[in-house]
Design an enzyme around this catalytic site. Structure first.
Site, PDB file in Angstrom:
ATOM      1  CG  ASP A 188       6.425  -8.924  14.902  1.00  0.00           C
ATOM      2  OD1 ASP A 188       6.517  -8.112  13.966  1.00  0.00           O
ATOM      3  OD2 ASP A 188       5.866  -8.641  15.985  1.00  0.00           O
ATOM      4  CE  LYS A 214       2.191  -7.195  12.505  1.00  0.00           C
ATOM      5  NZ  LYS A 214       3.255  -6.214  12.687  1.00  0.00           N
ATOM      6  CD  GLU A 232      13.822  -0.407   2.320  1.00  0.00           C
ATOM      7  OE1 GLU A 232      14.630  -1.319   2.548  1.00  0.00           O
ATOM      8  OE2 GLU A 232      13.537  -0.019   1.168  1.00  0.00           O
ATOM      9  CD  GLU A 254       2.711   2.333   4.254  1.00  0.00           C
ATOM     10  OE1 GLU A 254       1.488   2.403   4.074  1.00  0.00           O
ATOM     11  OE2 GLU A 254       3.259   2.604   5.330  1.00  0.00           O
ATOM     12  CE  LYS A 273      13.129   6.933   5.372  1.00  0.00           C
ATOM     13  NZ  LYS A 273      12.505   5.656   5.320  1.00  0.00           N
ATOM     14  CG  LEU A 318       5.977  20.036  -7.473  1.00  0.00           C
ATOM     15  CD1 LEU A 318       6.340  20.886  -8.695  1.00  0.00           C
ATOM     16  CD2 LEU A 318       6.082  20.895  -6.204  1.00  0.00           C
ATOM     17  N   GLY A 373       0.269  12.345   4.781  1.00  0.00           N
ATOM     18  CA  GLY A 373      -0.051  11.656   6.021  1.00  0.00           C
ATOM     19  C   GLY A 373       0.745  10.372   6.060  1.00  0.00           C
ATOM     20  CB  CYS A 375       7.022   7.569   6.715  1.00  0.00           C
ATOM     21  SG  CYS A 375       6.906   5.776   6.730  1.00  0.00           S
TER      22      CYS A 375
END
Ligand code: UGA
Length: 461
Positions: free
Chosen positions: A30, A35, A152, A156, A214, A260, A267, A270
């Protein structure tokens, strides 16, 4: 097997740790020094159940290392996964692919032998071909860097499970299913442990199809949620109950009950940006009409947030001035600390702008929420948030909110109104405890002959 993973966010860090769990030697890369420092110490910089355990395990075992040094990464392995972000571009619907481009442009000239770059980020169709051009431009002569795609599908909150036991693995190769190449060989080898222990379908296809799989999957999920939320608006007008309706239609296996869940809508980092990027890309390709319905999917979704605010104003007797609203939930969904485009936090912000004293609590997302919306009030527990509240609004369906004891909340709250933005609370229990319970998409039956449509969400005792 040795491999690198570029990007250490929700996607990259999980992929790196899970690849180590499968037995591989992994180097996470990264550009963010702070991080990387935390990850080296075995700390996950965000909330993801199950991830800290495997990350620490493999940092300790030495199978998982982290660096900011691209030259080290180029030397370390021949297989390089790319899982950096592709956020929405500022002021546009399209995805910003500069982070993936940067990885390819910086890594390619450092490669000293043939390598495979496997994109995992969600990208507009055509990106892989463009990245191949960037790689070809930057590599040293005699070195070949092949760009392939491997989208992918992890969620989450379930990222580790979804990575280690996926529903399917999709691999996009320039030569499609027939391609026999270093890329095919290395990607097969990387996933072999998954296929040996818990086999799942592997779909090998061309690059464009893999990229589109995707975005189509996310667009379908978003459409399913907005479908039920559109029906929910009709339920409110007609005095029907969207949750019963969803149960009933969901029993048809062609429809299915999952996704459903009517309420505040979708939100996160993604679904919202992916449907917008899909529309933008379809437009660029001259197929804009095909995706215009996604504009409606987006609008239905955003309307739910406004409806929640209206319902709160209604519950407060027409104005929020001088009222205190406890907002339970800030994350875009439970089991996450992610507040990107969170309906919960968005509603809390709108209530505050309309004059309510808004006090937010979330079991994991408080720090992120505070950073994004520093002007809102925050509490350290659900009960503390409800202290003195005229209205209690559940905006994220964390289990601890569902299990709240109405009597305990009644002891601290000023009012007795519970607004359920996620249709997750046991309404009967709260009504029996003396609360007025209102939920999105569940109107009272229209009184015969009254001629007035039932007001939204008025499920009262
Ligand atoms: C989504 C997809 O589900 C993953 O398959 C995909 O890999 C991921 O995006 C991604 O592209 O990286 P995620 O954003 O983690 O995963 O969240 P979801 O579980 O899909 O939920 C999205 C939103 O929809 C949440 O705000 C959730 O509260 C809402 N939702 C979900 C509903 O409003 N109703 C439902 O019935 C289900």
């Amino acid at each position: 097997m040795r491999m690198t993973v570029f990007g250490t966010g929700y996607l990259g860090a999980t992929h790196a740790a899970c690849m180590a769990e499968l037995g591989h030697e992994v180097l996470g890369v990264d550009v963010d020094e702070a991080k990387i420092e935390r990850l080296r110490r075995g700390e996950v910089p965000f909330y993801e159940p199950g991830l800290p355990e495997i990350l620490r395990k493999h940092v300790d075992s030495g199978r998982l290392k982290f660096t900011t040094d691209y030259a080290e990464a180029a030397e370390f392995a021949d297989l390089h996964f790319i899982g950096v972000g592709t956020p929405q571009r500022k002021g546009e619907f399209a995805a910003d692919t500069t982070y993936v481009e940067d990885v390819v442009a910086r890594l390619s000239p450092l490669l000293t032998r043939d390598a495979v770059l496997v994109g995992k980020s969600t990208v507009p169709v055509g990106t892989a071909v463009r990245l191949q051009g960037i790689a070809d431009w930057h590599v040293r002569s005699g070195v070949r860097a092949e760009v392939v795609w491997n989208p992918e599908f992890l969620r989450e909150g379930f990222a580790v499970k979804d990575t280690l036991t996926p529903d399917r693995i999709v691999i996009g190769l320039p030569g499609g299913e027939q391609e026999q190449s270093l890329a095919r060989e290395l990607v097969d080898e990387a996933y072999a442990p998954i296929l040996e222990s818990d086999p799942c379908p592997v779909i090998v296809t061309d690059l464009a199809t893999s990229e589109l799989v995707k975005v189509s999957a996310n667009a379908f999920l978003a459409t399913k949620i907005s479908f039920i939320n559109a029906v929910s608006e009709v339920c409110e007008a007609a005095g029907a109950d969207v949750t019963v309706l969803a149960d009933a239609i969901g029993m048809d296996p062609r429809i299915g009950r999952r996704f459903l869940g009517a309420g505040l809508g979708f939100g996160g980092g993604c679904l919202p940006k992916d449907i917008r990027a899909f529309m933008a890309r379809a437009g660029e390709l001259g197929a804009d009409e095909a995706m215009t319905f996604l504009r409606e999917v987006d609008s239905i979704n955003m309307r739910r947030r406004e409806r929640m605010v209206d319902l709160t104003v209604e519950a407060c007797g027409g104005t929020l001035i001088g009222k205190t609203v406890a907002v339970l939930g800030a994350a875009f969904k439970p089991n996450s600390d992610d507040v990107r485009d969170s309906p919960a936090l968005n509603v809390a912000g709108m209530l505050s702008l309309k004059g309510a004293q808004t006090v937010v609590f979330d079991p994991q997302a408080l720090d992120n929420a505070r950073a994004l919306f520093p002007t809102l009030g925050y509490a350290e527990s659900a009960l503390q948030a409800c202290d003195g509240a005229d209205v209690v609004l559940v905006a994220t369906e964390w289990a601890e909110f569902v299990e709240l004891d109405p009597a305990a909340v009644a002891e601290v709250a000023r009012g007795r109104i519970l607004l359920d933005g996620r249709n997750c609370m046991p309404g009967d229990t709260w009504r029996e405890a003396g609360w007025t319970y209102r939920a999105l998409g569940r109107g009272v039956p229209v009184r015969a002959g009254s001629g007035t449509p039932a007001r939204a969400g008025l499920v009262t005792a």
